[in-house]
Design a protein around this motif. Sequence first.
Motif, PDB file in Angstrom:
ATOM      1  N   TRP A  68       0.839  -1.188   0.000  1.00 39.84           N
ATOM      2  CA  TRP A  68       0.000   0.000   0.000  1.00 39.84           C
ATOM      3  C   TRP A  68       0.880   1.246   0.000  1.00 39.84           C
ATOM      4  N   SER A  69       0.492   2.219  -0.753  1.00 39.50           N
ATOM      5  CA  SER A  69       1.307   3.415  -0.863  1.00 39.50           C
ATOM      6  C   SER A  69       0.656   4.625  -0.212  1.00 39.50           C
ATOM      7  N   VAL A  70      -0.602   4.543   0.131  1.00 37.75           N
ATOM      8  CA  VAL A  70      -1.310   5.687   0.665  1.00 37.75           C
ATOM      9  C   VAL A  70      -1.811   5.351   2.066  1.00 37.75           C
ATOM     10  N   VAL A  71      -1.590   6.273   2.967  1.00 35.28           N
ATOM     11  CA  VAL A  71      -2.008   6.062   4.342  1.00 35.28           C
ATOM     12  C   VAL A  71      -3.157   7.010   4.669  1.00 35.28           C
ATOM     13  N   ILE A  72      -4.257   6.484   5.175  1.00 37.90           N
ATOM     14  CA  ILE A  72      -5.228   7.340   5.800  1.00 37.90           C
ATOM     15  C   ILE A  72      -4.833   7.457   7.261  1.00 37.90           C
ATOM     16  N   VAL A  73      -5.321   8.305   7.979  1.00 43.93           N
ATOM     17  CA  VAL A  73      -6.491   9.155   7.919  1.00 43.93           C
ATOM     18  C   VAL A  73      -6.677   9.704   9.308  1.00 43.93           C
ATOM     19  N   LEU A  74      -6.829  10.916   9.437  1.00 41.10           N
ATOM     20  CA  LEU A  74      -7.231  11.475  10.721  1.00 41.10           C
ATOM     21  C   LEU A  74      -8.486  12.282  10.474  1.00 41.10           C
ATOM     22  N   GLY A  75      -9.439  12.168  11.329  1.00 41.44           N
ATOM     23  CA  GLY A  75     -10.645  12.960  11.210  1.00 41.44           C
ATOM     24  C   GLY A  75     -11.741  12.232  10.461  1.00 41.44           C
ATOM     25  N   LEU A  76     -11.739  12.345   9.171  1.00 42.70           N
ATOM     26  CA  LEU A  76     -12.793  11.741   8.368  1.00 42.70           C
ATOM     27  C   LEU A  76     -12.194  10.751   7.395  1.00 42.70           C
ATOM     28  N   VAL A  77     -12.890   9.664   7.192  1.00 41.65           N
ATOM     29  CA  VAL A  77     -12.557   8.788   6.084  1.00 41.65           C
ATOM     30  C   VAL A  77     -13.626   8.997   5.023  1.00 41.65           C
ATOM     31  N   ARG A  78     -13.153   9.231   3.825  1.00 38.09           N
ATOM     32  CA  ARG A  78     -14.104   9.508   2.739  1.00 38.09           C
ATOM     33  C   ARG A  78     -14.305   8.230   1.951  1.00 38.09           C
ATOM     34  N   CYS A  79     -15.527   7.760   1.942  1.00 44.88           N
ATOM     35  CA  CYS A  79     -15.857   6.517   1.276  1.00 44.88           C
ATOM     36  C   CYS A  79     -16.659   6.863   0.035  1.00 44.88           C
ATOM     37  N   VAL A  80     -16.020   6.836  -1.101  1.00 46.99           N
ATOM     38  CA  VAL A  80     -16.653   7.367  -2.294  1.00 46.99           C
ATOM     39  C   VAL A  80     -16.742   6.277  -3.348  1.00 46.99           C
ATOM     40  N   PRO A  81     -17.926   5.721  -3.545  1.00 42.92           N
ATOM     41  CA  PRO A  81     -18.053   4.743  -4.618  1.00 42.92           C
ATOM     42  C   PRO A  81     -17.619   5.337  -5.943  1.00 42.92           C
ATOM     43  N   GLY A  82     -16.791   4.641  -6.666  1.00 44.71           N
ATOM     44  CA  GLY A  82     -16.189   5.199  -7.858  1.00 44.71           C
ATOM     45  C   GLY A  82     -17.050   5.133  -9.081  1.00 44.71           C
ATOM     46  N   GLY A  83     -16.624   5.892 -10.091  1.00 42.13           N
ATOM     47  CA  GLY A  83     -17.306   5.867 -11.362  1.00 42.13           C
ATOM     48  C   GLY A  83     -17.030   4.574 -12.089  1.00 42.13           C
ATOM     49  N   SER A 120     -21.987   0.013 -12.424  1.00 42.22           N
ATOM     50  CA  SER A 120     -23.334   0.038 -12.967  1.00 42.22           C
ATOM     51  C   SER A 120     -24.289   0.804 -12.073  1.00 42.22           C
ATOM     52  N   THR A 121     -23.887   1.081 -10.851  1.00 39.86           N
ATOM     53  CA  THR A 121     -24.786   1.748  -9.920  1.00 39.86           C
ATOM     54  C   THR A 121     -24.454   3.215  -9.734  1.00 39.86           C
ATOM     55  N   GLY A 122     -23.475   3.737 -10.451  1.00 42.55           N
ATOM     56  CA  GLY A 122     -23.193   5.155 -10.391  1.00 42.55           C
ATOM     57  C   GLY A 122     -22.120   5.495  -9.382  1.00 42.55           C
ATOM     58  N   SER A 123     -21.889   6.792  -9.218  1.00 42.77           N
ATOM     59  CA  SER A 123     -20.794   7.288  -8.394  1.00 42.77           C
ATOM     60  C   SER A 123     -21.361   8.038  -7.209  1.00 42.77           C
ATOM     61  N   GLN A 124     -20.941   7.667  -6.016  1.00 44.42           N
ATOM     62  CA  GLN A 124     -21.519   8.250  -4.823  1.00 44.42           C
ATOM     63  C   GLN A 124     -20.446   8.456  -3.767  1.00 44.42           C
ATOM     64  N   GLN A 125     -20.629   9.511  -3.009  1.00 45.38           N
ATOM     65  CA  GLN A 125     -19.688   9.815  -1.943  1.00 45.38           C
ATOM     66  C   GLN A 125     -20.377   9.707  -0.595  1.00 45.38           C
ATOM     67  N   ILE A 126     -19.676   9.104   0.351  1.00 50.63           N
ATOM     68  CA  ILE A 126     -20.168   8.996   1.719  1.00 50.63           C
ATOM     69  C   ILE A 126     -19.023   9.388   2.642  1.00 50.63           C
ATOM     70  N   VAL A 127     -19.318  10.166   3.664  1.00 47.95           N
ATOM     71  CA  VAL A 127     -18.295  10.563   4.625  1.00 47.95           C
ATOM     72  C   VAL A 127     -18.625   9.923   5.970  1.00 47.95           C
ATOM     73  N   CYS A 128     -17.650   9.170   6.498  1.00 47.93           N
ATOM     74  CA  CYS A 128     -17.846   8.448   7.749  1.00 47.93           C
ATOM     75  C   CYS A 128     -16.937   9.018   8.829  1.00 47.93           C
ATOM     76  N   SER A 129     -17.474   9.263  10.012  1.00 50.19           N
ATOM     77  CA  SER A 129     -16.632   9.635  11.139  1.00 50.19           C
ATOM     78  C   SER A 129     -15.893   8.416  11.657  1.00 50.19           C
ATOM     79  N   LEU A 130     -14.606   8.583  11.944  1.00 50.61           N
ATOM     80  CA  LEU A 130     -13.839   7.470  12.497  1.00 50.61           C
ATOM     81  C   LEU A 130     -14.231   7.157  13.927  1.00 50.61           C
ATOM     82  N   ASP A 131     -14.997   8.019  14.530  1.00 46.53           N
ATOM     83  CA  ASP A 131     -15.398   7.814  15.921  1.00 46.53           C
ATOM     84  C   ASP A 131     -16.883   7.473  16.062  1.00 46.53           C
ATOM     85  N   ALA A 132     -17.509   7.107  14.958  1.00 45.02           N
ATOM     86  CA  ALA A 132     -18.941   6.770  15.025  1.00 45.02           C
ATOM     87  C   ALA A 132     -19.161   5.490  15.811  1.00 45.02           C
ATOM     88  N   PHE A 133     -18.202   4.561  15.702  1.00 45.51           N
ATOM     89  CA  PHE A 133     -18.329   3.263  16.384  1.00 45.51           C
ATOM     90  C   PHE A 133     -17.015   3.001  17.120  1.00 45.51           C
TER      91      PHE A 133
END
Length: 225
Positions: A9-24, A27-40
């Motif tokens: 792996w070459s990319v390290v996440i993450v402090l604060g928010l992890v951005r979960c963005v379904p890509g283009g 067949s179901t389209g492109s969507q972005q979701i923002v998850c708090s790392l402290d939700a659970f």
Amino acid sequence: MKRWLVFGWSVVIVLGLVRCVPGGGTSTGSQQIVCSLDAFVPNYAREVQKLLRWEQFPVRVYFERDAHYSPVWQTIALQGFDQWIEVFNPHIRYEVVDDPAQAQITVRFNPANADGRVDFEYYPSSGVLVKAEMTIGVRGNNTTDIRSVAAHEFGHALGISGHSTDPADMMYPTYVSNVPLQLTQRDINTLKTAYCHLFTNRGVSRGVPSETPVRGTIRCECGRP
Ligand SMILES: [Zn+2]
């Protein structure tokens, strides 16, 4: 103790928010979701390198019918997978398919070692998985260890693309041979963080442009003393 190592792996996440963005390009389209790392909490979302996710369930699992395939090992592997499903069903689930063309997660057994490995393909801006190829080492034919390796690797294949630093967790990089790995609340909460939209009322917020999937690899060299 046996050791699992991570490469690739070459990319390290993450402090604060992890951005979960379904890509283009899906067949179901492109969507972005923002998850708090402290939700659970507690979780180890900050310790892993990426949190990826499948866009839809059930995810389709295919067991490669090569010279090393065994229905007995398939049954043991599925018992490992089911440690996650018993917690997350019906939100996260899989179906076994017989047609390799339908596969999203392909599973192979490797008698040469007792290691595990998962190769991923995913959309980089979204973390949405396109496919995963899992190798489960079966050297020694130790049922407990094969089940544990399968459970650990399935955690990677579901989207936890890194390791915990707590030895109690399923996704810790080492384990004791012949001692079954068990999911902890931290394992559960970390995967829930990757799929926060399934467990909260947080909706899809916006689309993202189409992009080309990239590949990553996690090797878990668990056969080493
Ligand atoms: Zn691992």
